[in-house]
Write a protein that holds these residues in place. Structure first.
Motif, PDB file in Angstrom:
ATOM      1  N   THR A 104     -30.899   8.589  -9.934  1.00  0.00           N
ATOM      2  CA  THR A 104     -29.268   8.528 -10.369  1.00  0.00           C
ATOM      3  C   THR A 104     -28.839   9.669  -9.353  1.00  0.00           C
ATOM      4  N   PHE A 105     -27.199   9.146  -9.302  1.00  0.00           N
ATOM      5  CA  PHE A 105     -26.696  10.167  -8.471  1.00  0.00           C
ATOM      6  C   PHE A 105     -25.830  11.290  -9.153  1.00  0.00           C
ATOM      7  N   PHE A 106     -25.374  12.230  -8.427  1.00  0.00           N
ATOM      8  CA  PHE A 106     -24.880  13.510  -9.550  1.00  0.00           C
ATOM      9  C   PHE A 106     -24.244  13.694  -8.509  1.00  0.00           C
ATOM     10  N   LEU A 107     -22.473  14.499  -9.022  1.00  0.00           N
ATOM     11  CA  LEU A 107     -22.072  15.306  -8.771  1.00  0.00           C
ATOM     12  C   LEU A 107     -21.676  16.541  -9.033  1.00  0.00           C
ATOM     13  N   PHE A 108     -22.299  17.629  -8.403  1.00  0.00           N
ATOM     14  CA  PHE A 108     -22.005  19.397  -8.800  1.00  0.00           C
ATOM     15  C   PHE A 108     -20.483  19.992  -7.672  1.00  0.00           C
ATOM     16  N   GLU A 109     -20.168  20.502  -8.751  1.00  0.00           N
ATOM     17  CA  GLU A 109     -19.038  21.068  -8.607  1.00  0.00           C
ATOM     18  C   GLU A 109     -19.114  23.344  -8.477  1.00  0.00           C
ATOM     19  N   LYS A 110     -18.454  23.683  -6.837  1.00  0.00           N
ATOM     20  CA  LYS A 110     -19.371  25.352  -6.432  1.00  0.00           C
ATOM     21  C   LYS A 110     -17.928  25.449  -6.524  1.00  0.00           C
ATOM     22  N   ARG A 111     -17.463  26.770  -7.352  1.00  0.00           N
ATOM     23  CA  ARG A 111     -15.836  27.569  -7.304  1.00  0.00           C
ATOM     24  C   ARG A 111     -16.182  29.273  -6.685  1.00  0.00           C
ATOM     25  N   LEU A 112     -15.702  29.424  -6.292  1.00  0.00           N
ATOM     26  CA  LEU A 112     -15.443  30.650  -5.845  1.00  0.00           C
ATOM     27  C   LEU A 112     -14.459  31.262  -5.359  1.00  0.00           C
ATOM     28  N   GLU A 113     -13.754  32.434  -6.148  1.00  0.00           N
ATOM     29  CA  GLU A 113     -12.766  33.473  -5.678  1.00  0.00           C
ATOM     30  C   GLU A 113     -12.983  33.646  -4.271  1.00  0.00           C
ATOM     31  N   ALA A 114     -11.610  33.465  -3.324  1.00  0.00           N
ATOM     32  CA  ALA A 114     -11.050  33.476  -2.273  1.00  0.00           C
ATOM     33  C   ALA A 114      -9.511  34.794  -2.485  1.00  0.00           C
ATOM     34  N   GLU A 115      -9.332  35.007  -1.852  1.00  0.00           N
ATOM     35  CA  GLU A 115      -7.962  36.018  -0.967  1.00  0.00           C
ATOM     36  C   GLU A 115      -7.040  34.904  -1.477  1.00  0.00           C
ATOM     37  N   SER A 116      -6.972  33.232  -1.151  1.00  0.00           N
ATOM     38  CA  SER A 116      -5.970  33.373  -1.805  1.00  0.00           C
ATOM     39  C   SER A 116      -6.325  32.321  -3.141  1.00  0.00           C
ATOM     40  N   GLY A 117      -7.043  32.448  -3.998  1.00  0.00           N
ATOM     41  CA  GLY A 117      -7.045  31.943  -5.044  1.00  0.00           C
ATOM     42  C   GLY A 117      -8.786  30.836  -5.185  1.00  0.00           C
ATOM     43  N   MET A 118      -8.892  30.190  -5.639  1.00  0.00           N
ATOM     44  CA  MET A 118      -9.924  29.747  -5.844  1.00  0.00           C
ATOM     45  C   MET A 118      -9.868  28.577  -5.011  1.00  0.00           C
ATOM     46  N   GLN A 119     -11.470  28.647  -4.529  1.00  0.00           N
ATOM     47  CA  GLN A 119     -11.703  26.907  -3.976  1.00  0.00           C
ATOM     48  C   GLN A 119     -12.745  25.944  -4.387  1.00  0.00           C
ATOM     49  N   PHE A 120     -13.105  25.018  -4.543  1.00  0.00           N
ATOM     50  CA  PHE A 120     -14.048  24.090  -4.944  1.00  0.00           C
ATOM     51  C   PHE A 120     -14.059  23.600  -3.533  1.00  0.00           C
ATOM     52  N   THR A 121     -15.472  23.065  -4.077  1.00  0.00           N
ATOM     53  CA  THR A 121     -16.385  22.372  -3.100  1.00  0.00           C
ATOM     54  C   THR A 121     -17.443  21.278  -4.009  1.00  0.00           C
ATOM     55  N   THR A 122     -17.787  19.936  -4.120  1.00  0.00           N
ATOM     56  CA  THR A 122     -17.375  18.947  -4.636  1.00  0.00           C
ATOM     57  C   THR A 122     -18.846  18.558  -3.546  1.00  0.00           C
ATOM     58  N   PHE A 123     -19.824  18.528  -3.730  1.00  0.00           N
ATOM     59  CA  PHE A 123     -21.136  18.028  -3.147  1.00  0.00           C
ATOM     60  C   PHE A 123     -21.396  17.033  -4.063  1.00  0.00           C
ATOM     61  N   GLN A 124     -21.011  15.387  -3.230  1.00  0.00           N
ATOM     62  CA  GLN A 124     -20.752  13.806  -3.811  1.00  0.00           C
ATOM     63  C   GLN A 124     -22.399  13.552  -3.371  1.00  0.00           C
ATOM     64  N   ASP A 125     -22.764  12.215  -4.373  1.00  0.00           N
ATOM     65  CA  ASP A 125     -23.840  12.029  -4.218  1.00  0.00           C
ATOM     66  C   ASP A 125     -24.926  12.293  -3.704  1.00  0.00           C
ATOM     67  N   CYS A 126     -25.349  13.360  -5.216  1.00  0.00           N
ATOM     68  CA  CYS A 126     -26.854  14.486  -4.873  1.00  0.00           C
ATOM     69  C   CYS A 126     -27.256  13.892  -5.719  1.00  0.00           C
ATOM     70  N   GLN A 127     -29.268  13.940  -4.926  1.00  0.00           N
ATOM     71  CA  GLN A 127     -30.045  12.790  -5.711  1.00  0.00           C
ATOM     72  C   GLN A 127     -30.950  14.899  -5.889  1.00  0.00           C
ATOM     73  N   VAL A 128     -31.748  14.386  -6.980  1.00  0.00           N
ATOM     74  CA  VAL A 128     -32.408  16.148  -7.164  1.00  0.00           C
ATOM     75  C   VAL A 128     -33.673  15.741  -6.429  1.00  0.00           C
ATOM     76  N   SER A 129     -34.064  16.504  -4.976  1.00  0.00           N
ATOM     77  CA  SER A 129     -35.437  15.712  -4.349  1.00  0.00           C
ATOM     78  C   SER A 129     -36.297  16.550  -5.221  1.00  0.00           C
ATOM     79  N   MET A 130     -36.432  18.239  -5.735  1.00  0.00           N
ATOM     80  CA  MET A 130     -37.283  19.078  -6.242  1.00  0.00           C
ATOM     81  C   MET A 130     -37.284  19.519  -7.701  1.00  0.00           C
ATOM     82  N   MET A 131     -38.020  19.969  -8.365  1.00  0.00           N
ATOM     83  CA  MET A 131     -37.486  20.821  -9.337  1.00  0.00           C
ATOM     84  C   MET A 131     -39.750  21.370  -9.800  1.00  0.00           C
ATOM     85  N   SER A 132     -39.096  22.378  -9.951  1.00  0.00           N
ATOM     86  CA  SER A 132     -39.658  23.830 -11.030  1.00  0.00           C
ATOM     87  C   SER A 132     -39.757  24.355 -11.937  1.00  0.00           C
TER      88      SER A 132
END
Length: 260
Positions: A104-132
């Motif tokens: 199963t492949f996942f898309l994760f979106e990370k949001r950070l507030e910067a001086e110029s406004g919100m910045q988003f990073t999209t992490f694509q084709d993610c797989q869960v390597s480990m879960m604890s």
């Protein structure tokens, strides 16, 4: 915020309107890791001729509070690479999952507030390597996931699609948890646990290749499960099973306020 959703299928384009789920995260280290190579060309002034970025990797960890819901089911399916019932011969329950080879492949979106406004990073084709999972007495149940992706894209706007949030009532505490030990013949071993941890590990590795800045893919290794527990012994049954290399079963049950 961290938002996870289904999207990307080993290089297949992400859906135009992905279904995104806000996650109850407590920490995160998702990042786009960049590696450079330094030129070894000789110069009269003995300085390095220069360097160039040659590799990127999208990876990191997310710490979470365990809560019943769609996102937890999806992540469990991801780390187990599950074979669903009825194709699963080990299952007698339509809700059961067992480790398999279906990714199963996942898309994760990370949001950070910067001086110029919100910045988003999209992490694509993610797989869960480990879960604890980490279960301590008289506390909320905690978990963490390790992700291995391919690409990470920066932007100033969300990727679109629909967004929904988790319900705090869905969170699981350890006062409503149960931990059971049984022999291989399903006979109870009388044990009371102080704490318990369980790790599911796909032992994944990035596949580097010529012509690819990011990994060409992420390969799974052997599926490995490890656990540790601190327990009160009422008798020597568990110890005897352990030193005699006799297999036993462990059942961990977590539930929210509604009994899910």
């Amino acid at each position: 915020g961290i938002i996870g959703g289904s999207g990307g299928d080993g290089g297949v384009a992400i859906a135009a309107s992905p279904v995104m789920q806000t996650m109850p995260f407590t920490s995160e280290s998702l990042s786009k890791k960049l590696t450079s190579a330094q030129s070894a060309a000789m110069r009269d002034d003995r300085q390095f001729a220069g360097s160039r970025l040659v590799r990127g990797e999208s990876s990191g960890d997310i710490g979470l509070e365990v809560a019943a819901g769609f996102w937890l089911d999806e992540l469990l399916s991801g780390v187990l690479q599950t074979t669903a019932f009825p194709a699963n011969p080990s299952s007698s329950d339509s809700d059961a999952m067992v480790n398999g080879q279906t990714k199963t492949f996942f898309l994760f979106e990370k949001r950070l507030e910067a001086e110029s406004g919100m910045q988003f990073t999209t992490f694509q084709d993610c797989q869960v390597s480990m879960m604890s999972f980490d279960v301590q007495a008289n506390s909320l149940a905690n978990m963490s996931i390790s992700l291995l992706g391919l690409d990470a894209v920066n932007g100033t706007s969300q990727g679109g699609g629909s967004y929904s949030s988790y319900d705090l009532d869905d969170q699981m505490d350890t006062n409503s948890a149960s931990l059971e030990f049984k022999t291989s013949g399903d006979v109870d071993i009388d044990v009371t646990a102080q704490s318990f941890s369980l790790a599911l590990d796909n032992q994944m590795r990035g596949q580097q290749a010529v012509g690819y800045f990011f990994n060409a893919g992420n390969a799974s290794g052997r599926f490995k499960t490890t656990m540790s527990a601190s327990v009160y012994f009422r008798n020597m049954d568990l110890y005897t099973n352990f030193v005699n290399n006799t297999g036993f079963k462990v059942f961990l049950t977590l539930s929210d306020t509604a009994g899910n």
